[in-house]
Design an enzyme around this catalytic site. Structure first.
Site, PDB file in Angstrom:
ATOM      1  CE  LYS A 110      17.747  -3.863  -1.612  1.00 50.09           C
ATOM      2  NZ  LYS A 110      19.055  -3.170  -1.456  1.00 50.09           N
ATOM      3  NE  ARG A 147      22.664  -7.205   3.964  1.00 50.79           N
ATOM      4  CZ  ARG A 147      22.055  -6.753   5.055  1.00 50.79           C
ATOM      5  NH1 ARG A 147      21.730  -7.599   6.024  1.00 50.79           N
ATOM      6  NH2 ARG A 147      21.760  -5.475   5.191  1.00 50.79           N
ATOM      7  NE  ARG A 172      27.230 -22.490   2.451  1.00 51.34           N
ATOM      8  CZ  ARG A 172      26.872 -23.581   1.771  1.00 51.34           C
ATOM      9  NH1 ARG A 172      27.248 -23.720   0.493  1.00 51.34           N
ATOM     10  NH2 ARG A 172      26.141 -24.529   2.333  1.00 51.34           N
ATOM     11  CG  HIS A 184      -1.765  -1.223   1.327  1.00 52.60           C
ATOM     12  ND1 HIS A 184      -2.930  -1.382   0.618  1.00 52.60           N
ATOM     13  CD2 HIS A 184      -1.597  -2.374   2.033  1.00 52.60           C
ATOM     14  CE1 HIS A 184      -3.454  -2.560   0.885  1.00 52.60           C
ATOM     15  NE2 HIS A 184      -2.656  -3.188   1.735  1.00 52.60           N
TER      16      HIS A 184
END
Length: 204
Positions: A167, A181, A184, A116
């Protein structure tokens, strides 16, 4: 799935849109009725299989979702062949979710395609936007992971339990954390050990 095409077009197009279209409300109510029956269906029954195919946009051969499952729509989610989700999966699938072949999803995972605007007056008018989630081939998503709008997770990736994926995650990597994140790449060690120092038995 019997959601009108113009309702799908609204939700699956980029940009801000507003909820409250009578056709949208009626279509979602019908989907919720199917979901209610699905979650109450008998394990292993033909009816359960029929309801899964009716509720979701696509069910690849051998795909299976443990119940209960929670979803805004169902018709926004595409399951690849041999894919699997454990119990308490939550799908905020106003936008589309594409789950690749042989992907495994742990318990209590949330896939969120919709957000939103931060601007308060737009939220008062029930404004929202939806961006697709794309999960590749043979991905493993651990328990209690949340994936946010617009994220792509590449083939063979592993997402550690409890992560919040904000992401894109590249293929052939292990990633975890909040925000998630890459830690490896998947490498030769993983061909010999299945967990920590536990060696994979020969011949399997």
């Amino acid at each position: 799935m019997s959601v009108p095409q113009h309702v799908l077009d609204i939700m699956h197009s980029p940009g801000v849109y507003f909820c409250g279209d009578p056709d949208m409300d009626a279509a979602q109510l019908e989907q919720m009725r199917i979901l209610h029956e699905l979650n109450a269906s008998e394990p292993g029954s033909e009816r359960r299989s029929e309801l899964m195919h009716a509720f979701f946009a696509e069910m690849g051969e051998g795909a299976y979702v443990e119940l209960p499952v929670h979803a805004n729509w169902g018709c926004g989610t595409h399951w690849g062949a041999g894919s699997y989700a454990n119990f308490n999966l939550t799908l905020v699938d106003d936008g589309e979710i594409f789950i690749g072949d042989h992907t495994m999803i742990g318990p209590n995972v949330t896939l969120v395609t919709t957000g939103h605007p931060v601007r308060p007056d737009l939220r008062e008018r029930y404004a929202q936007f939806s961006e697709p989630i794309r999960i590749g081939y043979n991905v493993w998503i651990g328990a209690n992971v949340t994936v946010l709008p617009g994220v792509t997770i590449g083939d063979n990736a592993v997402i550690g339990a409890g992560s919040v994926v904000t992401k894109d995650i590249p293929a052939n990597t292990v990633a975890f954390g909040t925000p998630c994140r890459v830690v490896r790449e998947i490498y030769d060690h993983d061909r010999e050990y299945y967990w920590r120092d536990r060696r994979i038995p020969e011949g399997i």
